[in-house]
Write a protein that holds these residues in place. Structure first.
Motif, PDB file in Angstrom:
ATOM      1  N   CYS A 160       0.837  -1.214   0.000  1.00  0.00           N
ATOM      2  CA  CYS A 160       0.000   0.000   0.000  1.00  0.00           C
ATOM      3  C   CYS A 160       0.863   1.251   0.000  1.00  0.00           C
ATOM      4  N   ILE A 161       0.260   2.335  -0.461  1.00  0.00           N
ATOM      5  CA  ILE A 161       0.849   3.679  -0.411  1.00  0.00           C
ATOM      6  C   ILE A 161      -0.198   4.568   0.258  1.00  0.00           C
ATOM      7  N   PRO A 162      -0.038   4.873   1.542  1.00  0.00           N
ATOM      8  CA  PRO A 162      -1.063   5.675   2.233  1.00  0.00           C
ATOM      9  C   PRO A 162      -1.183   7.072   1.652  1.00  0.00           C
ATOM     10  N   PRO A 163      -2.337   7.714   1.829  1.00  0.00           N
ATOM     11  CA  PRO A 163      -2.509   9.099   1.384  1.00  0.00           C
ATOM     12  C   PRO A 163      -1.455   9.995   2.035  1.00  0.00           C
ATOM     13  N   GLU A 164      -0.941  10.933   1.255  1.00  0.00           N
ATOM     14  CA  GLU A 164       0.137  11.781   1.761  1.00  0.00           C
ATOM     15  C   GLU A 164      -0.276  12.622   2.963  1.00  0.00           C
ATOM     16  N   ALA A 165      -1.530  13.049   2.992  1.00  0.00           N
ATOM     17  CA  ALA A 165      -1.946  14.015   4.006  1.00  0.00           C
ATOM     18  C   ALA A 165      -2.439  13.367   5.295  1.00  0.00           C
ATOM     19  N   GLU A 166      -2.343  12.044   5.402  1.00  0.00           N
ATOM     20  CA  GLU A 166      -2.869  11.375   6.591  1.00  0.00           C
ATOM     21  C   GLU A 166      -1.764  10.666   7.352  1.00  0.00           C
ATOM     22  N   PRO A 167      -1.947  10.492   8.670  1.00  0.00           N
ATOM     23  CA  PRO A 167      -0.991   9.656   9.393  1.00  0.00           C
ATOM     24  C   PRO A 167      -1.031   8.238   8.815  1.00  0.00           C
ATOM     25  N   PRO A 168       0.120   7.625   8.550  1.00  0.00           N
ATOM     26  CA  PRO A 168       0.122   6.348   7.855  1.00  0.00           C
ATOM     27  C   PRO A 168      -0.253   5.141   8.723  1.00  0.00           C
ATOM     28  N   GLY A 169      -0.112   5.280  10.038  1.00  0.00           N
ATOM     29  CA  GLY A 169      -0.317   4.131  10.923  1.00  0.00           C
ATOM     30  C   GLY A 169      -1.601   3.344  10.669  1.00  0.00           C
ATOM     31  N   PRO A 170      -2.752   4.014  10.639  1.00  0.00           N
ATOM     32  CA  PRO A 170      -4.009   3.288  10.423  1.00  0.00           C
ATOM     33  C   PRO A 170      -4.052   2.551   9.065  1.00  0.00           C
ATOM     34  N   HIS A 171      -3.374   3.101   8.068  1.00  0.00           N
ATOM     35  CA  HIS A 171      -3.333   2.435   6.761  1.00  0.00           C
ATOM     36  C   HIS A 171      -2.476   1.171   6.832  1.00  0.00           C
ATOM     37  N   PHE A 172      -1.351   1.277   7.536  1.00  0.00           N
ATOM     38  CA  PHE A 172      -0.496   0.102   7.702  1.00  0.00           C
ATOM     39  C   PHE A 172      -1.236  -0.977   8.507  1.00  0.00           C
ATOM     40  N   ALA A 173      -1.961  -0.544   9.537  1.00  0.00           N
ATOM     41  CA  ALA A 173      -2.708  -1.498  10.360  1.00  0.00           C
ATOM     42  C   ALA A 173      -3.778  -2.203   9.536  1.00  0.00           C
ATOM     43  N   LEU A 174      -4.456  -1.443   8.681  1.00  0.00           N
ATOM     44  CA  LEU A 174      -5.496  -2.031   7.825  1.00  0.00           C
ATOM     45  C   LEU A 174      -4.887  -3.049   6.868  1.00  0.00           C
ATOM     46  N   LEU A 175      -3.749  -2.708   6.270  1.00  0.00           N
ATOM     47  CA  LEU A 175      -3.114  -3.647   5.338  1.00  0.00           C
ATOM     48  C   LEU A 175      -2.720  -4.940   6.063  1.00  0.00           C
ATOM     49  N   ALA A 176      -2.188  -4.792   7.285  1.00  0.00           N
ATOM     50  CA  ALA A 176      -1.785  -5.969   8.067  1.00  0.00           C
ATOM     51  C   ALA A 176      -2.995  -6.840   8.397  1.00  0.00           C
ATOM     52  N   LYS A 177      -4.110  -6.202   8.678  1.00  0.00           N
ATOM     53  CA  LYS A 177      -5.327  -6.945   9.011  1.00  0.00           C
ATOM     54  C   LYS A 177      -5.841  -7.724   7.802  1.00  0.00           C
ATOM     55  N   ILE A 178      -5.851  -7.083   6.637  1.00  0.00           N
ATOM     56  CA  ILE A 178      -6.311  -7.758   5.420  1.00  0.00           C
ATOM     57  C   ILE A 178      -5.395  -8.947   5.113  1.00  0.00           C
ATOM     58  N   ALA A 179      -4.082  -8.743   5.288  1.00  0.00           N
ATOM     59  CA  ALA A 179      -3.121  -9.826   5.023  1.00  0.00           C
ATOM     60  C   ALA A 179      -3.374 -11.003   5.956  1.00  0.00           C
ATOM     61  N   ALA A 180      -3.538 -10.705   7.238  1.00  0.00           N
ATOM     62  CA  ALA A 180      -3.703 -11.775   8.231  1.00  0.00           C
ATOM     63  C   ALA A 180      -4.937 -12.617   7.922  1.00  0.00           C
ATOM     64  N   ARG A 181      -6.045 -11.966   7.599  1.00  0.00           N
ATOM     65  CA  ARG A 181      -7.267 -12.760   7.415  1.00  0.00           C
ATOM     66  C   ARG A 181      -7.284 -13.501   6.078  1.00  0.00           C
ATOM     67  N   ASN A 182      -6.337 -13.170   5.202  1.00  0.00           N
ATOM     68  CA  ASN A 182      -6.246 -13.882   3.924  1.00  0.00           C
ATOM     69  C   ASN A 182      -5.039 -14.818   3.854  1.00  0.00           C
ATOM     70  N   GLY A 183      -4.341 -14.981   4.951  1.00  0.00           N
ATOM     71  CA  GLY A 183      -3.185 -15.872   4.966  1.00  0.00           C
ATOM     72  C   GLY A 183      -2.070 -15.403   4.043  1.00  0.00           C
ATOM     73  N   VAL A 184      -1.876 -14.094   3.967  1.00  0.00           N
ATOM     74  CA  VAL A 184      -0.803 -13.512   3.149  1.00  0.00           C
ATOM     75  C   VAL A 184       0.314 -13.077   4.102  1.00  0.00           C
ATOM     76  N   SER A 185       1.560 -13.478   3.799  1.00  0.00           N
ATOM     77  CA  SER A 185       2.604 -13.310   4.813  1.00  0.00           C
ATOM     78  C   SER A 185       3.459 -12.048   4.669  1.00  0.00           C
ATOM     79  N   LYS A 186       3.515 -11.444   3.488  1.00  0.00           N
ATOM     80  CA  LYS A 186       4.429 -10.313   3.292  1.00  0.00           C
ATOM     81  C   LYS A 186       3.679  -8.993   3.228  1.00  0.00           C
ATOM     82  N   LEU A 187       4.272  -7.966   3.821  1.00  0.00           N
ATOM     83  CA  LEU A 187       3.684  -6.628   3.828  1.00  0.00           C
ATOM     84  C   LEU A 187       4.708  -5.626   3.330  1.00  0.00           C
ATOM     85  N   SER A 188       4.462  -5.069   2.128  1.00  0.00           N
ATOM     86  CA  SER A 188       5.322  -4.031   1.570  1.00  0.00           C
ATOM     87  C   SER A 188       4.717  -2.685   1.904  1.00  0.00           C
ATOM     88  N   MET A 189       5.283  -2.016   2.889  1.00  0.00           N
ATOM     89  CA  MET A 189       4.730  -0.709   3.282  1.00  0.00           C
ATOM     90  C   MET A 189       5.785   0.113   3.992  1.00  0.00           C
TER      91      MET A 189
END
Ligand SMILES: *Cc1c(COP(=O)(O)O)cnc(C)c1O
Length: 219
Positions: A160-189
């Motif tokens: 993911c590439i979070p929006p420039e004007a927002e704190p990135p943390g919640p976007h990274f957390a969302l990506l990690a959550k989607i990965a976990a529930r889909n059994g995807v192991s790598k996170l490029s962020m």
């Protein structure tokens, strides 16, 4: 001292962020984003031992790296047009920007033809920005299932590439959550401005350009 103080500094910051999060620094890869950089900026980083590079255009990547491809891992981190899929499958070790069904089909066809499969990440548009590529978060589960089931693709990671004007943390957390529930192991962020935050949220690779090579020439 190594050939690249900037590389030393970024690696040290990644390691410190990992340790602070109770993670093993070896579990976070640095993708050095060499797009639009002059060779004088890239050479010291290569000389200092960096072997993993990210590029956002197929043509530019091939021009830069074809002659010195051996021993490197190259990742495509920019949008992939279907008419470039043949070259991209032939050239890259990892394609991080799978973002639509047509591309999944084209990749599957080409993997079949070439008998060579780059590792794949699905790009998720966590900020749902209209100008940005990526699958909407609400569609991610279905898209990953379809890429796997209908097209037989192995989805190794999410990007993911979070929006420039927002704190990135919640976007990274969302990506990690989607990965976990889909059994995807790598996170490029995580990029130059926020890679330490990304490491805290579980990044397994960070894509760092300007902090390593200096500011890019403006297009
Ligand atoms: C250019 C780019 C980067 C690197 O950005 P910096 O801010 O220079 O670190 C990372 N990821 C993607 C997808 C990019 O296009």
């Amino acid at each position: 001292m190594s050939a690249s103080p900037a590389l030393d500094d970024v690696l040290a910051r990644i390691a410190a962020a990992a340790r602070a999060a109770g993670r093993d620094p070896a579990d976070v890869a640095l993708v050095a984003v060499s797009k639009q950089q002059p060779w004088e900026a890239i050479e010291p980083v290569l000389a200092a031992g960096q072997r993993l590079f990210g590029e956002n255009r197929v043509q530019e990547a091939m021009e830069r790296w074809s002659e010195r491809r051996a021993g490197l891992e190259l990742r495509l981190i920019g949008p992939l047009q279907t008419n470039k899929v043949r070259e991209a499958v032939g050239f890259f070790d990892v394609i991080e920007t799978l973002d639509r069904e047509r591309l999944a089909k084209a990749l599957a066809d080409e993997v079949q033809k070439q008998g060579k499969a780059p590792r794949l990440h699905v790009q998720v548009n966590t900020g749902e920005e209209p100008q940005k590529a990526g699958i909407a978060p609400a569609d991610a589960d279905a898209f990953i299932a379809e890429a796997r089931g209908n097209y037989g693709l192995t989805i190794e990671g999410l990007m993911c590439i979070p929006p420039e004007a927002e704190p990135p943390g919640p976007h990274f957390a969302l990506l990690a959550k989607i990965a976990a529930r889909n059994g995807v192991s790598k996170l490029s962020m995580g990029m130059s401005g926020d890679f330490e935050t990304a490491v805290r949220f579980g990044a397994t690779s960070v894509r760092v350009g300007s902090a390593l090579f200096g500011a890019r020439a403006r297009p």
